[in-house]
Write a protein that holds these residues in place. Structure first.
Motif, PDB file in Angstrom:
ATOM      1  N   MET A 174     -14.401   5.478 -11.558  1.00  0.00           N
ATOM      2  CA  MET A 174     -13.231   6.083 -10.729  1.00  0.00           C
ATOM      3  C   MET A 174     -12.046   5.282 -11.163  1.00  0.00           C
ATOM      4  O   MET A 174     -12.248   4.147 -11.462  1.00  0.00           O
ATOM      5  CB  MET A 174     -13.158   6.022  -9.307  1.00  0.00           C
ATOM      6  CG  MET A 174     -14.473   7.005  -8.581  1.00  0.00           C
ATOM      7  SD  MET A 174     -14.716   6.882  -6.946  1.00  0.00           S
ATOM      8  CE  MET A 174     -15.346   5.109  -6.847  1.00  0.00           C
ATOM      9  N   THR A 175     -10.924   6.017 -11.165  1.00  0.00           N
ATOM     10  CA  THR A 175      -9.636   5.323 -11.733  1.00  0.00           C
ATOM     11  C   THR A 175      -8.307   5.817 -10.720  1.00  0.00           C
ATOM     12  O   THR A 175      -8.622   6.507  -9.879  1.00  0.00           O
ATOM     13  CB  THR A 175      -9.158   5.596 -13.051  1.00  0.00           C
ATOM     14  OG1 THR A 175      -8.746   6.963 -12.961  1.00  0.00           O
ATOM     15  CG2 THR A 175     -10.112   5.346 -13.830  1.00  0.00           C
ATOM     16  N   LYS A 176      -7.402   5.090 -10.623  1.00  0.00           N
ATOM     17  CA  LYS A 176      -6.293   5.543  -9.882  1.00  0.00           C
ATOM     18  C   LYS A 176      -5.677   6.866 -10.080  1.00  0.00           C
ATOM     19  O   LYS A 176      -5.362   7.769  -9.227  1.00  0.00           O
ATOM     20  CB  LYS A 176      -5.171   4.417 -10.106  1.00  0.00           C
ATOM     21  CG  LYS A 176      -3.929   4.481  -9.118  1.00  0.00           C
ATOM     22  CD  LYS A 176      -2.963   3.410  -9.436  1.00  0.00           C
ATOM     23  CE  LYS A 176      -1.648   3.528  -8.239  1.00  0.00           C
ATOM     24  NZ  LYS A 176      -0.805   2.252  -8.449  1.00  0.00           N
ATOM     25  N   ILE A 220     -10.701  -1.652  -4.911  1.00  0.00           N
ATOM     26  CA  ILE A 220      -9.360  -2.056  -4.538  1.00  0.00           C
ATOM     27  C   ILE A 220      -8.785  -2.319  -5.743  1.00  0.00           C
ATOM     28  O   ILE A 220      -7.432  -2.044  -5.863  1.00  0.00           O
ATOM     29  CB  ILE A 220      -9.596  -3.384  -3.632  1.00  0.00           C
ATOM     30  CG1 ILE A 220     -10.351  -2.759  -2.280  1.00  0.00           C
ATOM     31  CG2 ILE A 220      -7.973  -3.820  -3.311  1.00  0.00           C
ATOM     32  CD1 ILE A 220     -10.641  -3.998  -1.202  1.00  0.00           C
ATOM     33  N   LEU A 221      -9.207  -3.189  -6.669  1.00  0.00           N
ATOM     34  CA  LEU A 221      -8.557  -3.518  -7.918  1.00  0.00           C
ATOM     35  C   LEU A 221      -7.968  -2.363  -8.499  1.00  0.00           C
ATOM     36  O   LEU A 221      -6.838  -2.246  -9.045  1.00  0.00           O
ATOM     37  CB  LEU A 221      -9.589  -4.393  -9.034  1.00  0.00           C
ATOM     38  CG  LEU A 221      -9.901  -5.749  -8.392  1.00  0.00           C
ATOM     39  CD1 LEU A 221     -10.831  -6.268  -9.087  1.00  0.00           C
ATOM     40  CD2 LEU A 221      -8.621  -6.609  -8.278  1.00  0.00           C
ATOM     41  N   ALA A 222      -8.783  -1.181  -8.708  1.00  0.00           N
ATOM     42  CA  ALA A 222      -8.367   0.024  -9.403  1.00  0.00           C
ATOM     43  C   ALA A 222      -7.273   0.761  -8.739  1.00  0.00           C
ATOM     44  O   ALA A 222      -6.513   1.475  -9.345  1.00  0.00           O
ATOM     45  CB  ALA A 222      -9.877   0.903  -9.488  1.00  0.00           C
ATOM     46  N   SER A 223      -7.293   0.778  -7.430  1.00  0.00           N
ATOM     47  CA  SER A 223      -6.553   1.266  -6.664  1.00  0.00           C
ATOM     48  C   SER A 223      -4.965   0.853  -6.830  1.00  0.00           C
ATOM     49  O   SER A 223      -4.007   1.421  -6.533  1.00  0.00           O
ATOM     50  CB  SER A 223      -6.600   1.146  -5.204  1.00  0.00           C
ATOM     51  OG  SER A 223      -6.710   0.051  -4.721  1.00  0.00           O
ATOM     52  N   ASN A 224      -4.962  -0.687  -7.192  1.00  0.00           N
ATOM     53  CA  ASN A 224      -3.500  -1.250  -7.503  1.00  0.00           C
ATOM     54  C   ASN A 224      -3.237  -1.401  -8.758  1.00  0.00           C
ATOM     55  O   ASN A 224      -2.123  -1.800  -9.335  1.00  0.00           O
ATOM     56  CB  ASN A 224      -3.797  -2.333  -6.860  1.00  0.00           C
ATOM     57  CG  ASN A 224      -3.755  -2.757  -5.329  1.00  0.00           C
ATOM     58  OD1 ASN A 224      -3.279  -1.935  -4.807  1.00  0.00           O
ATOM     59  ND2 ASN A 224      -4.644  -3.523  -4.909  1.00  0.00           N
ATOM     60  N   ASP A 225      -4.145  -1.012  -9.901  1.00  0.00           N
ATOM     61  CA  ASP A 225      -3.844  -1.120 -11.316  1.00  0.00           C
ATOM     62  C   ASP A 225      -4.528   0.009 -12.036  1.00  0.00           C
ATOM     63  O   ASP A 225      -5.884   0.302 -12.210  1.00  0.00           O
ATOM     64  CB  ASP A 225      -4.570  -2.504 -11.715  1.00  0.00           C
ATOM     65  CG  ASP A 225      -3.983  -2.922 -13.026  1.00  0.00           C
ATOM     66  OD1 ASP A 225      -3.543  -2.027 -14.055  1.00  0.00           O
ATOM     67  OD2 ASP A 225      -4.318  -3.755 -13.513  1.00  0.00           O
ATOM     68  N   TYR A 240     -10.234   4.322  -0.905  1.00  0.00           N
ATOM     69  CA  TYR A 240      -9.005   3.732  -1.755  1.00  0.00           C
ATOM     70  C   TYR A 240      -8.321   4.647  -2.449  1.00  0.00           C
ATOM     71  O   TYR A 240      -7.716   4.055  -3.158  1.00  0.00           O
ATOM     72  CB  TYR A 240      -9.648   2.355  -2.319  1.00  0.00           C
ATOM     73  CG  TYR A 240     -10.361   1.437  -1.626  1.00  0.00           C
ATOM     74  CD1 TYR A 240      -9.438   0.709  -0.790  1.00  0.00           C
ATOM     75  CD2 TYR A 240     -11.638   1.152  -1.404  1.00  0.00           C
ATOM     76  CE1 TYR A 240      -9.957  -0.047   0.045  1.00  0.00           C
ATOM     77  CE2 TYR A 240     -11.951   0.239  -0.524  1.00  0.00           C
ATOM     78  CZ  TYR A 240     -11.215  -0.403   0.045  1.00  0.00           C
ATOM     79  OH  TYR A 240     -12.027  -1.555   0.944  1.00  0.00           O
ATOM     80  N   ARG A 241      -8.666   5.816  -2.060  1.00  0.00           N
ATOM     81  CA  ARG A 241      -7.836   6.939  -2.943  1.00  0.00           C
ATOM     82  C   ARG A 241      -7.816   7.039  -4.362  1.00  0.00           C
ATOM     83  O   ARG A 241      -6.809   7.097  -5.107  1.00  0.00           O
ATOM     84  CB  ARG A 241      -6.211   6.838  -2.366  1.00  0.00           C
ATOM     85  CG  ARG A 241      -6.167   7.082  -0.844  1.00  0.00           C
ATOM     86  CD  ARG A 241      -4.640   7.073  -0.350  1.00  0.00           C
ATOM     87  NE  ARG A 241      -4.518   7.265   1.015  1.00  0.00           N
ATOM     88  CZ  ARG A 241      -3.344   7.395   1.531  1.00  0.00           C
ATOM     89  NH1 ARG A 241      -2.220   7.081   0.951  1.00  0.00           N
ATOM     90  NH2 ARG A 241      -3.320   7.575   2.811  1.00  0.00           N
ATOM     91  N   LEU A 242      -8.991   6.926  -4.974  1.00  0.00           N
ATOM     92  CA  LEU A 242      -9.190   6.935  -6.277  1.00  0.00           C
ATOM     93  C   LEU A 242      -9.584   8.264  -6.722  1.00  0.00           C
ATOM     94  O   LEU A 242     -10.148   9.211  -5.962  1.00  0.00           O
ATOM     95  CB  LEU A 242     -10.319   5.991  -6.610  1.00  0.00           C
ATOM     96  CG  LEU A 242     -10.109   4.241  -6.544  1.00  0.00           C
ATOM     97  CD1 LEU A 242     -11.201   3.644  -6.784  1.00  0.00           C
ATOM     98  CD2 LEU A 242      -8.678   4.056  -7.060  1.00  0.00           C
ATOM     99  N   GLY A 243      -9.301   8.683  -8.050  1.00  0.00           N
ATOM    100  CA  GLY A 243      -9.751   9.821  -8.718  1.00  0.00           C
ATOM    101  C   GLY A 243     -11.274   9.831  -9.328  1.00  0.00           C
ATOM    102  O   GLY A 243     -11.402   8.601  -9.981  1.00  0.00           O
TER     103      GLY A 243
END
Length: 356
Positions: A174-176, A220-225, A240-243
């Protein structure tokens, strides 16, 4: 259609009213049980009793609901009734969104207090100190084997194992943005990276892989970057609202992780139990054969055997063993007595109900 649905809905409403009445009656009985327990300072959570209830529910289930679905409903009923006595606090490897948290709710239901910890060590510390009533720690994965840090901590802990949970582990990339465009690193717990290694080698061999403390931390890291991709559960992705780039990327489609419930509670026999112990073998020829001979002698089946270095620089090992049965069962008790007499180091980690 309305003419057909109305009488059916009326019947459902009537049944719901009956269910609500029965739930209230059950809750009041649970409160009475709590009063009796309080008189003797008995523990609120009895895993052996709850395991017996859930097995009986599955055996009596007439359908069409599946056994798992019915057990889930009853687990929540028991959790809510238990909370009328006291909400137990359960420590786990956090942050929120890890498979450890999923295992917590599968064992205890949702009417609890949770204590996310930064490491497995901290889960043990919180449970030993009484900050948490119980802790849930990963023990082994069906693809990658034992969680060595947990085994090492089991050796010295003052807690005992009072339950186990086995859950399917499905990893998602998953990513942002839901895309891998611009991603330069893939983060996950080291175990998750290992469980997805073949898939990652095939699809993203050139992207750096970085191990972090937990899959939820990766999320969490992916949600911010947007340059970070995470391997985690879809539950963590939603939180964490990832795609989702790709779901179910674990190499083994039947991938599962087994967790131990640790605490200060020594459980009584439930009728379908397991005993875990750790021992060392004397340094002589045929030591392991003679050490384990009491199991065969008393007809006790060994379901798991794991070795770990003793870390004393002498090439010695500790052996982690799971046995069928409870330590109070006659055959198991006799075998353990002979094992203890033979082994230079012997420790029973706990007897507890087998995971449902």
């Amino acid at each position: 259609m309305t003419d057909k649905l109305t009488p059916l809905r009326e019947q459902i409403d009537a049944i719901d009213a009956q269910i609500l009445d029965l739930l209230g009656r059950r809750a009041r009985l649970a409160q009475e049980v709590g009063h009796v327990k309080a008189e003797t300072n008995a523990p609120v959570f009895r895993p052996e009793r709850e395991a017996q209830v859930l097995r009986a529910v599955a055996d009596r289930n007439p359908g069409p609901l599946g056994a798992h679905e019915v057990q889930t409903i009853f687990r929540e009923i028991m959790s809510a009734c238990r909370a009328l006595e006291k909400r137990v606090t359960v420590a786990y490897l956090g942050p929120s969104g890890t498979f450890s948290e999923q295992a917590v709710y599968q064992q205890f239901g949702s009417a609890i207090e949770t204590l996310p910890c930064v490491s497995i060590d901290e889960v043990f510390r919180a449970t030993e100190a009484g900050t948490a009533d119980f802790g849930v720690v990963p023990v082994e994965n069906s693809s990658e084997g034992a969680i060595n840090r947990t085994l090492d901590l089991m050796l010295a802990t003052t807690t005992v194992i009072s339950g186990e949970v086995s859950i399917p582990v499905h990893h998602s990339l998953m990513t942002k943005t839901g895309s891998m465009d611009g991603v330069t690193v893939i983060c996950a717990h080291s175990q998750a990276l290992a469980q997805c290694q073949a898939w990652l080698n095939l699809h993203f061999p050139g992207i750096e892989r970085r191990a972090v403390a937990s899959n939820a931390e990766a999320a969490i890291l992916a949600s911010n970057d947007a340059t970070v991709a995470a391997i985690a559960s879809e539950m963590a992705g939603e939180q964490y609202r990832l795609g989702v780039v790709q779901a179910h990327i674990q190499d083994d489609p039947h991938n599962r992780t087994r967790f131990a419930v640790i605490g200060r509670l020594h459980t009584s026999p439930s009728g379908h139990d397991q005993t875990s112990l750790v021992l060392a073998a004397p340094n002589k020829a045929g030591a392991m054969y003679h050490l384990l001979a009491p199991l065969a002698k008393h007809g006790v089946s060994m379901t798991r055997f794991e070795s770990r270095p003793a870390r004393m620089g002498t090439w010695e090992y500790y052996f982690y063993v799971d046995l069928e049965g409870h330590r109070q069962d006659a055959a198991v008790a006799a075998a353990l007595g002979e094992l203890q007499a033979e082994a230079p180091f012997f420790k029973v980690l706990g007897s507890y109900p087998v995971s449902l």
